[in-house]
Design a protein around this motif. Structure first.
Motif, PDB file in Angstrom:
ATOM      1  N   GLY A  91       0.125   2.689  -5.493  1.00  0.00           N
ATOM      2  CA  GLY A  91      -1.640   2.465  -4.745  1.00  0.00           C
ATOM      3  C   GLY A  91      -1.770   1.585  -4.163  1.00  0.00           C
ATOM      4  O   GLY A  91      -0.719   0.935  -3.469  1.00  0.00           O
ATOM      5  N   ASP A  92      -2.802   1.643  -3.276  1.00  0.00           N
ATOM      6  CA  ASP A  92      -2.699  -0.138  -2.330  1.00  0.00           C
ATOM      7  C   ASP A  92      -2.457  -1.375  -3.029  1.00  0.00           C
ATOM      8  O   ASP A  92      -2.240  -1.809  -2.259  1.00  0.00           O
ATOM      9  CB  ASP A  92      -3.875   0.440  -1.651  1.00  0.00           C
ATOM     10  N   GLY A  93      -3.194  -1.269  -3.885  1.00  0.00           N
ATOM     11  CA  GLY A  93      -3.627  -2.696  -4.987  1.00  0.00           C
ATOM     12  C   GLY A  93      -2.228  -2.776  -5.281  1.00  0.00           C
ATOM     13  O   GLY A  93      -1.821  -4.180  -5.952  1.00  0.00           O
ATOM     14  N   GLN A  94      -0.985  -2.003  -5.274  1.00  0.00           N
ATOM     15  CA  GLN A  94      -0.067  -2.263  -5.964  1.00  0.00           C
ATOM     16  C   GLN A  94       1.299  -2.662  -4.925  1.00  0.00           C
ATOM     17  O   GLN A  94       2.751  -2.577  -5.258  1.00  0.00           O
ATOM     18  CB  GLN A  94       0.565  -1.393  -6.829  1.00  0.00           C
ATOM     19  N   VAL A  95       1.280  -2.512  -3.119  1.00  0.00           N
ATOM     20  CA  VAL A  95       2.340  -2.920  -2.857  1.00  0.00           C
ATOM     21  C   VAL A  95       2.766  -3.961  -2.803  1.00  0.00           C
ATOM     22  O   VAL A  95       1.355  -4.485  -2.598  1.00  0.00           O
ATOM     23  CB  VAL A  95       1.149  -2.555  -1.513  1.00  0.00           C
ATOM     24  N   ILE A  96       3.937  -3.730  -2.612  1.00  0.00           N
ATOM     25  CA  ILE A  96       4.619  -5.581  -2.167  1.00  0.00           C
ATOM     26  C   ILE A  96       4.779  -5.253  -0.633  1.00  0.00           C
ATOM     27  O   ILE A  96       5.445  -4.844  -0.294  1.00  0.00           O
ATOM     28  CB  ILE A  96       6.054  -5.233  -2.932  1.00  0.00           C
ATOM     29  N   ARG A  97       4.334  -6.289  -0.201  1.00  0.00           N
ATOM     30  CA  ARG A  97       3.623  -6.285   0.958  1.00  0.00           C
ATOM     31  C   ARG A  97       4.502  -6.836   1.387  1.00  0.00           C
ATOM     32  O   ARG A  97       5.286  -8.286   0.985  1.00  0.00           O
ATOM     33  CB  ARG A  97       2.123  -6.960   1.514  1.00  0.00           C
ATOM     34  N   ARG A  98       5.435  -6.916   2.957  1.00  0.00           N
ATOM     35  CA  ARG A  98       6.346  -7.615   3.488  1.00  0.00           C
ATOM     36  C   ARG A  98       5.520  -9.003   4.523  1.00  0.00           C
ATOM     37  O   ARG A  98       4.461  -8.265   5.081  1.00  0.00           O
ATOM     38  CB  ARG A  98       7.073  -7.105   4.376  1.00  0.00           C
TER      39      ARG A  98
END
Length: 185
Positions: A91-98
């Protein structure tokens, strides 16, 4: 890296790193530090090269398999390998963003601004239509805010780009609502 590792390759990587890690743990080296370094090396290698959801799914799968492999090496049969994490399940809330990724080029940033502008125009239009029909326009705004957030993720805005363009959508929605309301007079 020419391609994203296959699940078979990912498992082999996790098992190989686990073999190295378990040897160090048995030798008395601090296990938390070793585990942290082992996971960090995967991030350093793959995170800059993959889109966020793909990386998140691979990283979660690798981490699960790595920990299971370490446990099994230290105490055979103590852990099972979970199913791989699918990209669709992230989900969008679980994304590990760079946060270390490159800024968008001017062309891509302009493409984002154009896309968010079109979304804002449609949102403003639908809000005025909802108001004219006696409906609550807040639901329209909530749905479009979600679409704007998804667009930000799709373009992979850095934290700074996100901050720089934060007011872009709401400002354009307000302008579109004002324009539509003043043209209806």
């Amino acid at each position: 890296m020419d391609a994203v590792p296959s699940l078979k390759e990912l498992r082999q990587m996790a098992e190989l790193k686990a073999l190295e890690t378990s040897s160090l743990i048995r030798a008395g080296v601090d296990s938390e530090e070793i585990l942290s370094r082992s996971v960090a090396s995967f991030k350093d290698t793959y995170q800059p090269l993959l889109v966020d959801k793909v990386f998140t799914a691979l990283f979660q799968t690798y981490s699960q398999w790595f920990i299971a492999a370490v446990r099994n090496l230290l105490e055979p049969g103590s852990a099972i390998y979970e199913e791989p994490v699918s990209v669709a399940s992230i989900g969008d809330g679980q994304v590990i963003r760079r946060m270390n990724r490159l800024n968008l080029s001017e062309d891509l940033l302009n493409e984002y601004k154009t896309a968010i502008g079109c979304l804002a125009q449609e949102c403003g239009s639908q809000m005025v239509q909802a108001g004219a029909a006696g409906k609550d326009a807040r639901e329209v705004l909530v749905n479009f805010n979600l679409a704007a957030t998804k667009l930000e993720f799709d373009f992979g805005l850095t934290e700074q780009e996100s901050l720089d363009t934060f007011d872009l959508f709401s400002g354009q929605v307000a302008k579109e609502v004002d324009r539509r309301l003043s043209s209806d007079d």
